[in-house]
Design an enzyme around this catalytic site. Structure first.
Site, PDB file in Angstrom:
ATOM      1  N   HIS A  66      -0.973  -1.439   4.898  1.00  0.00           N
ATOM      2  CA  HIS A  66      -0.746  -0.116   5.478  1.00  0.00           C
ATOM      3  C   HIS A  66       0.114  -0.214   6.736  1.00  0.00           C
ATOM      4  CE1 HIS A  66      -4.320   0.962   2.940  1.00  0.00           C
ATOM      5  NE2 HIS A  66      -3.554   2.018   2.735  1.00  0.00           N
ATOM      6  N   HIS A  70       5.106   0.121   3.792  1.00  0.00           N
ATOM      7  CA  HIS A  70       4.437   0.952   2.779  1.00  0.00           C
ATOM      8  C   HIS A  70       4.865   2.413   2.915  1.00  0.00           C
ATOM      9  CE1 HIS A  70       1.308   2.907   0.424  1.00  0.00           C
ATOM     10  NE2 HIS A  70       0.838   3.508   1.506  1.00  0.00           N
ATOM     11  N   HIS A 124       2.173   9.737   5.993  1.00  0.00           N
ATOM     12  CA  HIS A 124       0.841   9.919   5.397  1.00  0.00           C
ATOM     13  C   HIS A 124      -0.180   8.875   5.833  1.00  0.00           C
ATOM     14  CE1 HIS A 124       1.989   6.623   2.716  1.00  0.00           C
ATOM     15  NE2 HIS A 124       0.743   6.590   2.286  1.00  0.00           N
ATOM     16  N   ASP A 125       0.247   7.709   6.332  1.00  0.00           N
ATOM     17  CA  ASP A 125      -0.688   6.661   6.773  1.00  0.00           C
ATOM     18  C   ASP A 125      -0.448   6.266   8.228  1.00  0.00           C
ATOM     19  OD1 ASP A 125      -2.503   6.156   4.715  1.00  0.00           O
ATOM     20  OD2 ASP A 125      -1.114   4.843   3.640  1.00  0.00           O
ATOM     21  N   ASP A 244       1.835   7.309  -3.456  1.00  0.00           N
ATOM     22  CA  ASP A 244       0.985   6.467  -2.621  1.00  0.00           C
ATOM     23  C   ASP A 244       0.525   5.211  -3.363  1.00  0.00           C
ATOM     24  OD1 ASP A 244      -0.406   5.732  -0.348  1.00  0.00           O
ATOM     25  OD2 ASP A 244      -2.186   6.908  -0.853  1.00  0.00           O
TER      26      ASP A 244
END
Length: 431
Positions: A66, A70, A124-125, A244
Site C-alpha cells: 500500500h 499501488h 483511495h489508499d 483496486d
C-alpha cells in the site's frame, strides 16, 4: 514511452522510479482535463505537479504494497477501464482498438465523473499504515475510535484526500468547481473510496447483481441523468473495486509479482500480531499459507465474483475475467506441482510424526481465538472487528496531527506509520 505504457494492460509500475510514477499520474490527469466540459479547470502544470507531490508524499513508501506505486497502478487500471468503455480515448492512438459495448453507460458518464473517479483511484489508499482495518479495531487505535470501527481506513483515506483536494483548488468556495459540480464531484470521490472496503465486498457484489436485473428491465436513460445518478455511482464503485484488485487479472508475471508483495505486507502484520500476543490469521502467517494457496483462495472466493458480475453490466470488462481465470489455472498448476513434489519424499519417510492439532493440519484454519473460518479471509482484507485477547496491547499506529490551512481549515500533517526496520525496493523482476 510513458504514454504508450499507460495505454497498455501490462502496465508495470515496478520499472518506474518515484518521479516517473508522479509523471504517470500527471499525464493521465492532464489528459482527462482536456475533456469537453472541464475547460474551466484551468490548473497550471506547476500547480498540478504540486498537488500530485502532496499526494505522493502522503503515501508511506516503506509499505511493501500500500504505497504510491499501488496508487498509480490503480489509477492506470481505472483509466484503462474507462478507455475500453469508450468514455475516454487512449493517449496512445495506436493502442488496442477500443470497443465500447456498454449501451448508454458511457453517455451517462460526464467528464467530471471521469475526473473524479480517476482522482479517487489515486487517493483511495492515501496515508495507509500498512495494516488492515481489523488490526486497527482490535488494538483500539485512535483512528478506529474516530470512525467507530466502521470502514476505518476508507473513511480516513476519503477525509485526508479531500482535504488535500481543497487545498489545491477543488473546494466548494472559490475553487475550480461550481457549487452544482462540487456536490457531484465530492459524492463520486467519497463513495468510490468507501466502496473499496473489502468488508462490504459481498454486499457490493449483491448491489451489482441487482443493478444488472434492473437494467435488463429498464435501460439507463441518458435523458434523465439525475434519475440515473445512483446507477452511475454504483458503476464508479464497481470500477474502482476492480481497479483496486486489478493485479489479479493482470498478465500472470505481473500478477505473481503483486501477489508476493501483498503476501509480504500481510506477513509483516502477522509478525507484529505475534509480538503483541494476538492471534494471527493463516493468511497473515508467513509460515502457514503458501503463496499459491493464498492467491487461489482470494481469486476464486473474492475477485472472481466481482469481475464476473461487473462484466455482465459492462461487457468490455470480460477480458479481465478471461485473464483472471487463466491466472487461477496457473496458480492451480503451481500448487499441484508443489504438492506432487512433496509426495515422493513423504512416501519414503519412515519416521512417525506426532499427530498435529486440527488447526495445524489445516493451514487455512485460524488459531482457536481467531475469528470463525467462514469470515477470516474477508475480515483480514477489510477490517471487520475481531475479539481481543487478554494479552492485547493498545497500539497507536494512526495518530493524526492536523495543521491549519490558508482558508482556515485543516489538513492532516502526518500519519505515524508502523515502524519498519528497512526499506524494500520493488524491482521489476518478472519470472
Amino acid at each position: 514511452m510513458l504514454i504508450k505504457t499507460l495505454s497498455r494492460w501490462d502496465f508495470c509500475p515496478f520499472k518506474l522510479v518515484q518521479t516517473e510514477l508522479i509523471q504517470s499520474a500527471f499525464l493521465i490527469t492532464r489528459h482527462v482535463l482536456k475533456l469537453p466540459g472541464l475547460e474551466h479547470i484551468n490548473i497550471l502544470d506547476d500547480a498540478l505537479y504540486d498537488f500530485l507531490l502532496d499526494v505522493a508524499n502522503m503515501y508511506h513508501e516503506l509499505n511493501p504494497y500500500h504505497n504510491f506505486q499501488h496508487a498509480v497502478d490503480v489509477m492506470q487500471a481505472t483509466f484503462y477501464f474507462l478507455c475500453r468503455m469508450g468514455i475516454l480515448s487512449p493517449m496512445d492512438q495506436d493502442a488496442y482498438p477500443w470497443i465500447a459495448q456498454n449501451g448508454h453507460i458511457n453517455q451517462l458518464f460526464t467528464s467530471l465523473d471521469a475526473l473524479a473517479l480517476l482522482l479517487a483511484s489515486l487517493g483511495h489508499d492515501i496515508g495507509h499504515p500498512g495494516l488492515t482495518n481489523i488490526f486497527l479495531v482490535r488494538t483500539h487505535t485512535p483512528l478506529a475510535m474516530l470512525y467507530n470501527d466502521r470502514s476505518v481506513l476508507e473513511n480516513f483515506h476519503a477525509t485526508v484526500f479531500f482535504n488535500i483536494l481543497q487545498r489545491h483548488g477543488f473546494g466548494a468556495n472559490g475553487g475550480w468547481l461550481a457549487p452544482n459540480d462540487y456536490g457531484r464531484f465530492r459524492k463520486v470521490i467519497v463513495q468510490s473510496i468507501l466502496a473499496t472496503d473489502m468488508g462490504l465486498h459481498d454486499d457490493y457484489v449483491l448491489k451489482i447483481q441487482d443493478q444488472k436485473m434492473r437494467l435488463q428491465k429498464d435501460a439507463l436513460d441518458p435523458s434523465h441523468p439525475q434519475a440515473a445518478e445512483t446507477d452511475i455511482l454504483l458503476i464508479c464503485g464497481s470500477l474502482i473495486k476492480c481497479a483496486d484488485i486489478s493485479n489479479c487479472s493482470r498478465p500472470f508475471p505481473l500478477a505473481k509479482k503483486w501477489a508476493g508483495i501483498l503476501k509480504e505486507e500481510f506477513s509483516e502484520q502477522g509478525d507484529l500480531e505475534k509480538s503483541l500476543g494476538l492471534s494471527v490469521l493463516p493468511m497473515h502467517d508467513r509460515d502457514e499459507t503458501g503463496l499459491a494457496k493464498f492467491q487461489l483462495a482470494f481469486k476464486r472466493n473474492i475477485a472472481a465474483k466481482l469481475f464476473e458480475n461487473v462484466a455482465t453490466t459492462i461487457p468490455d470488462m470480460q477480458y479481465s475475467v478471461t485473464i483472471l481465470k487463466s491466472n487461477c489455472d496457473k496458480w492451480e498448476e503451481r500448487l499441484e506441482k508443489k504438492q506432487g513434489d512433496k509426495q515422493p519424499q513423504d512416501a519414503a519417510t519412515t519416521v512417525k510424526v506426532p499427530a498435529q492439532s486440527e488447526s495445524a493440519s489445516n493451514p487455512m484454519q485460524a488459531p482457536p481465538d481467531a475469528p470463525p473460518a467462514a469470515t477470516e479471509t474477508k475480515q483480514a482484507l477489510n477490517g471487520a472487528s475481531a475479539p481481543m485477547t487478554p494479552s492485547t496491547t493498545v497500539v497507536s499506529t494512526a495518530n493524526i496531527a492536523f495543521k491549519p490551512t490558508m482558508d482556515g481549515g485543516s489538513v492532516p500533517d502526518k500519519v505515524a506509520p508502523v515502524v519498519k526496520t528497512k526499506k524494500k525496493k520493488n524491482k521489476c523482476v518478472i519470472q
